[in-house]
Design a protein around this motif. Structure first.
Motif, PDB file in Angstrom:
ATOM      1  N   SER A 360       5.447   2.048   5.802  1.00 56.88           N
ATOM      2  CA  SER A 360       6.792   0.703   6.528  1.00 56.88           C
ATOM      3  C   SER A 360       7.160   1.287   7.666  1.00 56.88           C
ATOM      4  CB  SER A 360       7.365   0.912   5.628  1.00 56.88           C
ATOM      5  OG  SER A 360       9.042   2.307   5.839  1.00 56.88           O
ATOM      6  N   GLY A 361       6.404   2.068   8.776  1.00 61.02           N
ATOM      7  CA  GLY A 361       7.035   2.013  10.283  1.00 61.02           C
ATOM      8  C   GLY A 361       6.511   1.474  10.639  1.00 61.02           C
ATOM      9  N   GLN A 379       4.224  -9.146   2.948  1.00 61.77           N
ATOM     10  CA  GLN A 379       4.441  -7.931   4.271  1.00 61.77           C
ATOM     11  C   GLN A 379       3.264  -6.611   3.269  1.00 61.77           C
ATOM     12  OE1 GLN A 379       8.315  -6.516   4.021  1.00 61.77           O
ATOM     13  NE2 GLN A 379       8.940  -8.556   5.162  1.00 61.77           N
ATOM     14  N   PHE A 380       3.302  -6.055   4.038  1.00 57.10           N
ATOM     15  CA  PHE A 380       2.521  -4.530   3.481  1.00 57.10           C
ATOM     16  C   PHE A 380       3.480  -3.156   3.838  1.00 57.10           C
ATOM     17  CE2 PHE A 380       0.404  -5.536   7.548  1.00 57.10           C
ATOM     18  CZ  PHE A 380       0.025  -4.431   8.577  1.00 57.10           C
ATOM     19  N   GLY A 381       2.684  -2.183   4.255  1.00 55.43           N
ATOM     20  CA  GLY A 381       3.245  -1.015   4.450  1.00 55.43           C
ATOM     21  C   GLY A 381       4.359  -0.479   3.014  1.00 55.43           C
ATOM     22  N   MET A 382       4.846  -0.733   1.687  1.00 61.39           N
ATOM     23  CA  MET A 382       5.717  -0.841   0.955  1.00 61.39           C
ATOM     24  C   MET A 382       4.950  -0.957  -0.436  1.00 61.39           C
ATOM     25  SD  MET A 382       7.954  -3.559   1.757  1.00 61.39           S
ATOM     26  CE  MET A 382       7.741  -3.209   3.821  1.00 61.39           C
ATOM     27  N   ILE A 383       5.638  -0.797  -2.138  1.00 58.08           N
ATOM     28  CA  ILE A 383       5.793  -1.448  -2.915  1.00 58.08           C
ATOM     29  C   ILE A 383       6.738  -1.648  -3.370  1.00 58.08           C
ATOM     30  CG2 ILE A 383       4.601  -0.383  -5.288  1.00 58.08           C
ATOM     31  CD1 ILE A 383       3.320   2.004  -3.735  1.00 58.08           C
ATOM     32  N   ARG A 384       7.108  -3.063  -3.656  1.00 60.29           N
ATOM     33  CA  ARG A 384       8.089  -4.044  -4.186  1.00 60.29           C
ATOM     34  C   ARG A 384       6.960  -5.555  -4.617  1.00 60.29           C
ATOM     35  NH1 ARG A 384      11.225  -4.851   1.002  1.00 60.29           N
ATOM     36  NH2 ARG A 384      10.287  -7.333   1.443  1.00 60.29           N
TER      37      ARG A 384
END
Length: 426
Positions: A360-361, A379-384
């Motif tokens: 996420s950073g 977005q990317f870099g996260m799981i939601r």
């Protein structure tokens, strides 16, 4: 735009522990991917949907995490040797870059920020789903002044500013030498025309270049401000290669948004980066990451490596927004060190802090491209729910052992990018 996977199919991860890119608390449950997005994250079982094909992967209590990103790569520079860059055709150079893009994806890097090189065509082939590779944020050619870090013309050649021929690095779109406001403006606009999502400038000396000592400061104030203004007119930002204090401070005063490297800064300058809320895109370099045939460049490399511990300590102390990257160059045989350098973050940060930076950073830094962000639809870099479906299933828990990332061939059981399974060894 990214290619959309075949409509109608769903991908369901059952029995996984989810690292969401932010929290150190793993959520046990299911994750549903529908098309190219994450559709649901649930701590209870997710059922089938009548009339829809669902591919089910039983995670066996493994950790599902977001795909990683690398904030400072050179796809064509990393995939080609010096001889390739000088002697190879442009198609040879590009195809090596395309092959390395696939390798990066199979190391678990689902997004990269390319900081010098003609990667527009590589990005297009990947985004259309014709070849495997990460999401690419291209800078196109990096800009350098004459005698700067990106000037690879030989001493006996007449500079382009005086009517001389372009160096090979310019001919293949790796660098653009520009002197004065007018040339800098044209150089920035040229890269934007070629699809750059952000602009890269060389603002100080470096190890790979032959002419410029590390202490040199490159591009004067009005040239830097011209670049920043031209990038801002396109809704994006300037990132600057620079190690030394004077160069960093000059770049900050001009309004750049990302300092690349910074290994020779002092604590006051790191504090100033934090105060101005500028990103520090760092690399945990170690001796042996790069090899130089002459003592001058080898000594510059040694000096850079000695700054790593101090900069990370000061960045943590002052709350600098810090990204992670590799900056491997001209040695294709060491390209897999990208994974080792990711694990090396654990020498400076907790495992949770390291994983957040890798996911996420870095993604937050990439989004500085604003309207130039080629993947801004999600977005990317996260799981939601609602984010791009870029995920890794790890055989083990990287929150306990970050070194799992150093051996992706063994420890990354499943790799999914854009909703497509690119690796499944379960």
């Amino acid at each position: 735009m990214t290619a959309t996977p075949e409509t109608g199919k769903r991908l369901l991860f059952r029995n996984v522990r989810v690292f969401d890119g932010h929290s150190g608390d793993l959520l046990g449950g299911d994750v549903l991917i529908d098309g190219d997005r994450i559709a649901a994250v649930s701590d209870s079982p997710i059922g089938d949907e009548p009339g829809r094909e669902t591919i089910v992967i039983d995670g066996g209590n493994r950790v599902l995490m977001p795909g990683m990103s690398d904030a400072h790569v050179h796809l064509v520079g990393n995939a080609n040797s010096y001889v390739d860059m000088v002697m190879g055709s442009e198609s040879h150079i590009a195809l090596n870059g395309l092959a390395e893009a696939k390798n990066m994806l199979h190391r678990g890097f689902t997004a990269v920020r390319d900081m010098a090189g003609d990667t527009g065509s590589i990005k297009s082939v990947i985004d259309r789903g014709l070849f495997e590779g990460p999401r690419i944020y291209p800078s196109q050619a990096a800009l350098s002044q004459t005698s700067g870090h990106g000037d690879f013309g030989f001493v006996y050649q007449c500079p382009t500013a005086f009517g001389g021929d372009q160096s090979r690095a310019e001919q293949i779109g790796f660098m653009r030498v520009a002197d004065g406001e007018d040339q800098v403006l044209a150089g920035v606009r040229e890269q934007l025309k070629k699809g750059a999502s952000q602009i890269k400038l060389m603002v100080g000396g470096g190890a790979a270049s032959m002419y410029d000592p590390l202490y040199t400061v490159q591009f004067i104030d009005k040239e830097l401000r011209a670049a920043v203004n031209a990038a801002a007119d396109y809704g994006t930002y300037v990132a600057t290669h620079v190690y030394n204090v004077t160069g960093i401070r000059r770049a900050l005063a001009a309004g750049v948004r990302s300092i690349e490297h910074g290994h020779l800064a002092d604590e006051e300058t790191i504090a100033l980066i934090a105060e101005k809320e500028v990103w520090l895109s760092m690399q945990p370099f170690a001796l042996g990451d790069h090899h130089y045939p002459d003592p001058d460049r080898a000594e510059k490399d040694r000096e850079i490596c000695t700054g790593v511990d101090h900069i990370y300590d000061w960045a943590k102390k002052h709350g600098v927004k810090t990204a992670w990257g590799t900056d491997l160059l001209l040695e294709p045989q060491i390209a897999p060190r990208q994974s080792e350098m990711a694990a090396r973050l654990g020498d400076h940060y907790t495992n949770l802090e390291s994983l957040k930076m890798l996911t996420s950073g870095n993604a937050e830094l990439f989004r500085l491209a604003g309207e130039r962000d080629p993947y801004r639809q999600a977005q990317f870099g996260m799981i939601r729910k609602g984010v791009w479906a870029d995920v890794l299933l790890v055989d083990g828990n990287p929150l306990d052992d970050l070194n799992l990332l150093a051996d992706p061939g063994k420890n990354l059981s499943v790799i999914v990018k854009n909703g497509q399974v690119v690796k499944n060894q379960l």
